[in-house]
Structure formats: structure tokens, C-alpha cells
Scaffold this active site. Structure first.
Site, PDB file in Angstrom:
ATOM      1  N   HIS A 306     -64.046 -73.832 -28.633  1.00 57.13           N
ATOM      2  CA  HIS A 306     -62.893 -73.533 -27.795  1.00 57.13           C
ATOM      3  C   HIS A 306     -62.123 -74.821 -27.550  1.00 57.13           C
ATOM      4  CE1 HIS A 306     -60.466 -71.969 -24.513  1.00 57.13           C
ATOM      5  NE2 HIS A 306     -60.758 -70.773 -24.990  1.00 57.13           N
ATOM      6  N   ASP A 363     -65.517 -64.033 -27.253  1.00 57.30           N
ATOM      7  CA  ASP A 363     -65.385 -63.102 -28.372  1.00 57.30           C
ATOM      8  C   ASP A 363     -66.682 -62.880 -29.116  1.00 57.30           C
ATOM      9  OD1 ASP A 363     -62.727 -62.597 -27.967  1.00 57.30           O
ATOM     10  OD2 ASP A 363     -62.147 -64.444 -28.976  1.00 57.30           O
TER      11      ASP A 363
HETATM   12  N1  CMC Z   1     -67.358 -73.569 -36.625  1.00 61.01           N
HETATM   13  C1  CMC Z   1     -67.582 -74.761 -37.221  1.00 61.01           C
HETATM   14  N2  CMC Z   1     -66.962 -75.911 -36.874  1.00 61.01           N
HETATM   15  C2  CMC Z   1     -66.051 -75.837 -35.883  1.00 61.01           C
HETATM   16  C3  CMC Z   1     -65.766 -74.627 -35.224  1.00 61.01           C
HETATM   17  C4  CMC Z   1     -66.446 -73.479 -35.613  1.00 61.01           C
HETATM   18  N3  CMC Z   1     -66.211 -72.311 -35.022  1.00 61.01           N
HETATM   19  N4  CMC Z   1     -64.817 -74.854 -34.280  1.00 61.01           N
HETATM   20  C5  CMC Z   1     -64.525 -76.155 -34.361  1.00 61.01           C
HETATM   21  N5  CMC Z   1     -65.271 -76.759 -35.318  1.00 61.01           N
HETATM   22  C6  CMC Z   1     -65.265 -78.186 -35.665  1.00 61.01           C
HETATM   23  C7  CMC Z   1     -64.037 -78.536 -36.474  1.00 61.01           C
HETATM   24  O1  CMC Z   1     -64.300 -78.485 -37.867  1.00 61.01           O
HETATM   25  C8  CMC Z   1     -63.748 -79.953 -36.008  1.00 61.01           C
HETATM   26  O2  CMC Z   1     -64.609 -80.835 -36.685  1.00 61.01           O
HETATM   27  P1  CMC Z   1     -64.107 -82.341 -37.043  1.00 61.01           P
HETATM   28  O3  CMC Z   1     -63.852 -83.012 -35.719  1.00 61.01           O
HETATM   29  O4  CMC Z   1     -65.272 -82.918 -37.783  1.00 61.01           O
HETATM   30  O5  CMC Z   1     -62.870 -82.201 -37.860  1.00 61.01           O
HETATM   31  C9  CMC Z   1     -64.155 -79.951 -34.534  1.00 61.01           C
HETATM   32  O6  CMC Z   1     -65.133 -78.906 -34.421  1.00 61.01           O
HETATM   33  C10 CMC Z   1     -63.010 -79.672 -33.579  1.00 61.01           C
HETATM   34  O7  CMC Z   1     -62.348 -78.477 -34.009  1.00 61.01           O
HETATM   35  P2  CMC Z   1     -60.789 -78.230 -33.868  1.00 61.01           P
HETATM   36  O8  CMC Z   1     -60.369 -77.185 -34.830  1.00 61.01           O
HETATM   37  O9  CMC Z   1     -60.077 -79.545 -33.925  1.00 61.01           O
HETATM   38  O10 CMC Z   1     -60.727 -77.703 -32.381  1.00 61.01           O
HETATM   39  P3  CMC Z   1     -59.525 -76.919 -31.736  1.00 61.01           P
HETATM   40  O11 CMC Z   1     -59.593 -77.164 -30.296  1.00 61.01           O
HETATM   41  O12 CMC Z   1     -58.234 -77.223 -32.424  1.00 61.01           O
HETATM   42  O13 CMC Z   1     -59.854 -75.387 -32.083  1.00 61.01           O
HETATM   43  C11 CMC Z   1     -60.739 -73.204 -31.985  1.00 61.01           C
HETATM   44  C12 CMC Z   1     -60.450 -74.509 -31.215  1.00 61.01           C
HETATM   45  C13 CMC Z   1     -61.149 -72.110 -30.997  1.00 61.01           C
HETATM   46  C14 CMC Z   1     -59.468 -72.720 -32.713  1.00 61.01           C
HETATM   47  C15 CMC Z   1     -61.894 -73.475 -33.001  1.00 61.01           C
HETATM   48  O14 CMC Z   1     -63.068 -73.870 -32.326  1.00 61.01           O
HETATM   49  C16 CMC Z   1     -62.167 -72.253 -33.878  1.00 61.01           C
HETATM   50  O15 CMC Z   1     -61.505 -72.086 -34.923  1.00 61.01           O
HETATM   51  N6  CMC Z   1     -63.167 -71.393 -33.500  1.00 61.01           N
HETATM   52  C17 CMC Z   1     -63.428 -70.161 -34.221  1.00 61.01           C
HETATM   53  C18 CMC Z   1     -62.415 -69.112 -33.816  1.00 61.01           C
HETATM   54  C19 CMC Z   1     -62.677 -68.552 -32.433  1.00 61.01           C
HETATM   55  O16 CMC Z   1     -63.789 -68.189 -32.095  1.00 61.01           O
HETATM   56  N7  CMC Z   1     -61.599 -68.443 -31.642  1.00 61.01           N
HETATM   57  C20 CMC Z   1     -61.657 -67.801 -30.320  1.00 61.01           C
HETATM   58  C21 CMC Z   1     -61.329 -68.735 -29.203  1.00 61.01           C
HETATM   59  S1  CMC Z   1     -61.763 -67.992 -27.630  1.00 61.01           S
HETATM   60  C22 CMC Z   1     -60.678 -66.695 -27.434  1.00 61.01           C
HETATM   61  C23 CMC Z   1     -59.320 -67.136 -27.116  1.00 61.01           C
HETATM   62  O17 CMC Z   1     -59.117 -67.795 -26.076  1.00 61.01           O
HETATM   63  O18 CMC Z   1     -58.410 -66.804 -27.885  1.00 61.01           O
END
Ligand code: CMC
Length: 430
Positions: A306, A363
Site C-alpha cells: 500500500h 482487498d
Molecule cells: N508484490 C511484490 N512487490 C511489491 C508489491 C507487491 N504487491 N507492491 C510493491 N512491491 C515492491 C515494488 O516492486 C517496489 O520494489 P523496489 O523498491 O525494489 O522497486 C516496492 O515494493 C515499492 O513499490 P511501489 O510500486 O513503488 O509502491 P507504491 O506505493 O507506488 O504502490 C501499490 C503501492 C498498492 C500500487 C503496490 O503495492 C501494488 O501494486 N500492490 C498490488 C496491488 C494492490 O493490492 N492494490 C490495492 C491497494 S489497497 C486498495 C486501494 O486503496 O485501492
């Protein structure tokens, strides 16, 4: 002069004092509004460190895993309140008195029917359309039906639009499902609760009686409550930005629905269930954990991670309990839940996930509960949209009430071509 200031030293300029503003909780913010006039913008794609507004509705402490609506912790609301009361709280700022709550529920109930002509909109869609595609369109279309409440500068109009949206979203959501099934639409029933009425519109058919199971009704209410608001997330910010141009409320909420649809946001619950299906068995989990950790593989563990929570999502804890209650009551032995539990266990003990603070989010469990209730995956995000509508409206109203509110207009760091002359000669041959 503000009590606390940050001093910024820019090349060739006198130091600039930037006021530091403090809220009731959370990080202080540095007020950078004067920077534009000094020839600078701040650069923060993805809003990683930018507060886009001031708000009094919801607060999240991502490090501690705290979520407060108008100051009340989500766990306490889940235990002692219900969705419509939380809606009142989000919209009006205070817990309702008994009389206010009765009146609120009565008003919401009396607006649940949609204009008969809206049915024709549904008929324009293919039966296999994604229900979110239908929702974006029909919610936007409400603006063509309710001209009497479109003056966004009028407080009463805003309130009427709020009631209409809150009341009609379950009806439209259930209609989008019934349409995809080729079943007749079911009219709302005023004798049922908000969640009970939604379940009835989803699952009853004219040929037999549908009795709402109280455990399922409670679970549905919880799903609505846990998704009601989440401060300045992508879809809420979209609604605020759309609304900042004084666009009508139905169009703004349609914009929010469009943003929510993506798998990184509301679409994650659907994607999470698809992922659990893809994993298929507990034995295959390690293979997918490795893929999630592999930088060259786009696969991510859906339902994990998140932007704000760097600890357990408090909504996920509540949802986990609801998930067990529902499966037990309905006597469902779901292999996907076994996979989910094992996946959670492995991810919570794996260095990669610990280091990156990736915990299960809401989720992760809501999908399994909805599947147990009999809701098809394609409806998961629609239900999220239905539940989040109140949050979107509360933020939309708060924004319009803010003195000196201006249109949202981000700036950019332009890295394209510098100015050049367009050739007067004919086009180059390949
Ligand atoms: N599985 C594997 N690695 C992950 C995941 C994951 N679900 N989420 C983040 N990472 C890693 C990512 O690869 C990155 O690694 P590095 O620093 O080595 O490049 C690090 O963690 C930070 O990730 P980010 O994408 O920069 O983080 P963000 O804050 O931009 O994204 C997120 C947050 C929710 C989009 C992401 O965690 C994600 O894609 N999760 C899966 C989708 C999901 O479950 N979304 C629902 C969110 S809750 C409901 C809502 O509020 O909408």
C-alpha cells in the site's frame, strides 16, 4: 509569520522562508505556494510527499496501521456501528443523534429508485460488458436526469445530489449485474437495510422468495464500511480535481469510478482472486513468491502493499475476521482461502516483504468474502465503487466549501523539444 518556517536557499536569490503548517495529526507540511512567483515549481510525480489539500474527514497513520474517520478508529466503527452511520459521520462530521439517524436512513431509503428511462442506457450495452464500464456510463448519465440539483454552488443542491448518489448506487450496481446475467432488474425494497436491499436486488428472482441471511447482510455492511473512505487516494483525488472545475457531482463521481477501476487501486480485489486461482494450490505458492520478488517479472502479489500503510492495513484485520465468520456460517471450505492464508503466512515471514513493508491490504480478504456470498469477481470493484461513493461525495463537498477554492492545476517539468520552426518545405520521404 508562521511559528515554524523552513528556509530555502535558491541559487542567486535571498533565502526564502516557507511557513510550516501543522494539522491535528500526521506530518507537518511546508507551504510552497509562493515558489511559483520565485520562478520555481516543486517536483513530485505520484504525490509521494505532496499534500494536495487540507481535510478533516479521514486520517491514516501508515506506519502504525491506524485509520480514523472523523477521529474514530475503523476497528471501533466496525464493531459498534454500521455503514449508514459511518456515511452520516463522513458527510456531516459528527455521529448522528437517534432522530437525525432515523431521518437520514429514511431519506436514503426514499431515493433508491432510478428514473425508469435509465433502463434504456443498460440496453445499449453488450451483455458481456464489464459492469464497471456500465457504472462509469450510467452514473455519469445521472446528470442528464437530475437537472434540479446540479448547481454546485448551492448547498441544498449539493446535499440532494449526495443523497441521490448514496441511495442510487446500490440500485445501479445491482442492475449492472442483473443485466450481465440476462435477468430482470429488481426494484429496491424500502423495508430492508441498505446492505439487505442491495443483496435482494442482486440475488432475488421473480420466481422464488429470497431471504437475506443476516450473517451475509452484516458482512456486506462491513465490506461497505471498510471501503467507505481512505483520505486522498487516487480516485478521491480524481473526484476532487474533476470537481474543482465546478463540474456536476454525477460527472465527478463517474470520474472517480473510472480511476478506481485500475488494478493498482479498486481493481485489486478482482485481480487478487484471479491471482489465487492462478496459483491454484498451496504447493505452488513459493514459485509465485519468487516471481513477485523478481525485478524482471511484472508479477506482483495482488492484495499486498500500500502506498500509505507500511504496517498491517487495519481494514484487512477486520476483513479477515469477517471472512472466517462468513465461511463458517455458509459452511464453505474454500481452497482459495487456504491458499490465501498460506500466502499471507509466507509473505509475512519473507525478508523481501518484511524489508519493503508489504502487508496484506483490505482487498486480500474482501474478494474471498464476496466470492463466498456469491458475488462474481467482475462485480468486486463495482461494490468498492458503491461503498466509496460516500467518501468521494464527502471530499467533493468539503472541497467546494473551502474558502478560496480554486481549480486544481498541477505544473510540470517540461522535457520535450525546445521551441523550433515548423519546416515550410514538403514532408521528408521515408
Ligand atoms: N508484490 C511484490 N512487490 C511489491 C508489491 C507487491 N504487491 N507492491 C510493491 N512491491 C515492491 C515494488 O516492486 C517496489 O520494489 P523496489 O523498491 O525494489 O522497486 C516496492 O515494493 C515499492 O513499490 P511501489 O510500486 O513503488 O509502491 P507504491 O506505493 O507506488 O504502490 C501499490 C503501492 C498498492 C500500487 C503496490 O503495492 C501494488 O501494486 N500492490 C498490488 C496491488 C494492490 O493490492 N492494490 C490495492 C491497494 S489497497 C486498495 C486501494 O486503496 O485501492
Amino acid at each position: 509569520m508562521a511559528e515554524k518556517v523552513a528556509t530555502l536557499h535558491l541559487p542567486g536569490q535571498e533565502p526564502i522562508e516557507l511557513p510550516i503548517m501543522s494539522g491535528t495529526a500526521g506530518n507537518d507540511v511546508i507551504d510552497v505556494r509562493q515558489l511559483g512567483s520565485k520562478g520555481y515549481f516543486t517536483f513530485d510525480p505520484g504525490f509521494l510527499a505532496t499534500a494536495a489539500c487540507e481535510s478533516q474527514i479521514t486520517f491514516i497513520d501508515g506506519e502504525k496501521g491506524i485509520l480514523l474517520h472523523r477521529g474514530y478508529p475503523i476497528e471501533q466503527l466496525a464493531d459498534n456501528s454500521e455503514y449508514l452511520e459511518v456515511c452520516y459521520l463522513l458527510l456531516f462530521g459528527q455521529r448522528p443523534t437517534e432522530k437525525q439517524y432515523e431521518q437520514f436512513k429514511e431519506t436514503v431509503t426514499r431515493h433508491t429508485m432510478v428514473h425508469e428511462q435509465l433502463i434504456h442506457f443498460f440496453q445499449g450495452f453488450r451483455r458481456d460488458s464489464h459492469p464497471m464500464a456500465i457504472m462509469v456510463a450510467v452514473v455519469g448519465a445521472l446528470s442528464a436526469f437530475y437537472h434540479d440539483s446540479l448547481d454546485v454552488t448551492n448547498e441544498r443542491h449539493r446535499e440532494i445530489a449526495a443523497y441521490r448518489l448514496l441511495s442510487k448506487m446500490p440500485t445501479l450496481a445491482a442492475m449492472s449485474y442483473k443485466y450481465s446475467m440476462g435477468q430482470p432488474f429488481v426494484y429496491p425494497r424500502n423495508d430492508l437495510s441498505y446492505a439487505g436491499n442491495f443483496l435482494n436486488m442482486m440475488f432475488s428472482v421473480p420466481t422464488e422468495e429470497y431471504i437475506v441471511n443476516p450473517i451475509v447482510e452484516k458482512a456486506m455492511d462491513r465490506i461497505f464500511m471498510l471501503h467507505a473512505d481512505h483520505e486522498q487516494n487516487a480516485s478521491t483525488s480524481t473526484v476532487r480535481l474533476a470537481g474543482s472545475s465546478a463540474s456536476n457531482p454525477f460527472a465527478c463521481i463517474a470520474a472517480g469510478i473510472a480511476c478506481l477501476w485500475g488494478p493498482a487501486h479498486g481493481g485489486a480485489n478482482e485481480a487478487c482472486l484471479a491471482m489465487l486461482e492462478q496459483i491454484g494450490s498451496v504447493e505452488r505458492i513459493p514459485e509465485f513468491i519468487e516471481r513477485a520478488k523478481d525485478k524482471d517479472d511484472p508479477f506482483r502479489l495482488m492484495g499486498f502493499g500500500h502506498r500509505v500503510y507500511k504496517s498491517y492495513d487495519p481494514r484487512a484485520k477486520v476483513m479477515q475476521q469477517t471472512c472466517h465468520d462468513v465461511l463458517e456460517d455458509l459452511k464453505i471450505d474454500d481452497r482459495l482461502l487456504d491458499i490465501a492464508m498460506e500466502l499471507e503466512h509466507i509473505a509475512l515471514t519473507d525478508d523481501y516483504f518484511i524489508e519493503k513493508k508489504l502487508y496484506p491490504n483490505v482487498d486480500f480478504y474482501s474478494g474471498i468474502v464476496m466470492r463466498a456470498i456469491g458475488i462474481p469477481t467482475s462485480m468486486f470493484t463495482v461494490i468498492f465503487a458503491l461503498a466509496r461513493t460516500v467518501g468521494w461525495i464527502a471530499h467533493w463537498i468539503e472541497m467546494l466549501q473551502t474558502p478560496g477554492q480554486r481549480i486544481g492545476r498541477p505544473r510540470q517539468l517540461y522535457t520535450g523539444e525546445a521551441m523550433r520552426d515548423f519546416p515550410t518545405t514538403s514532408r521528408q520521404k521515408e
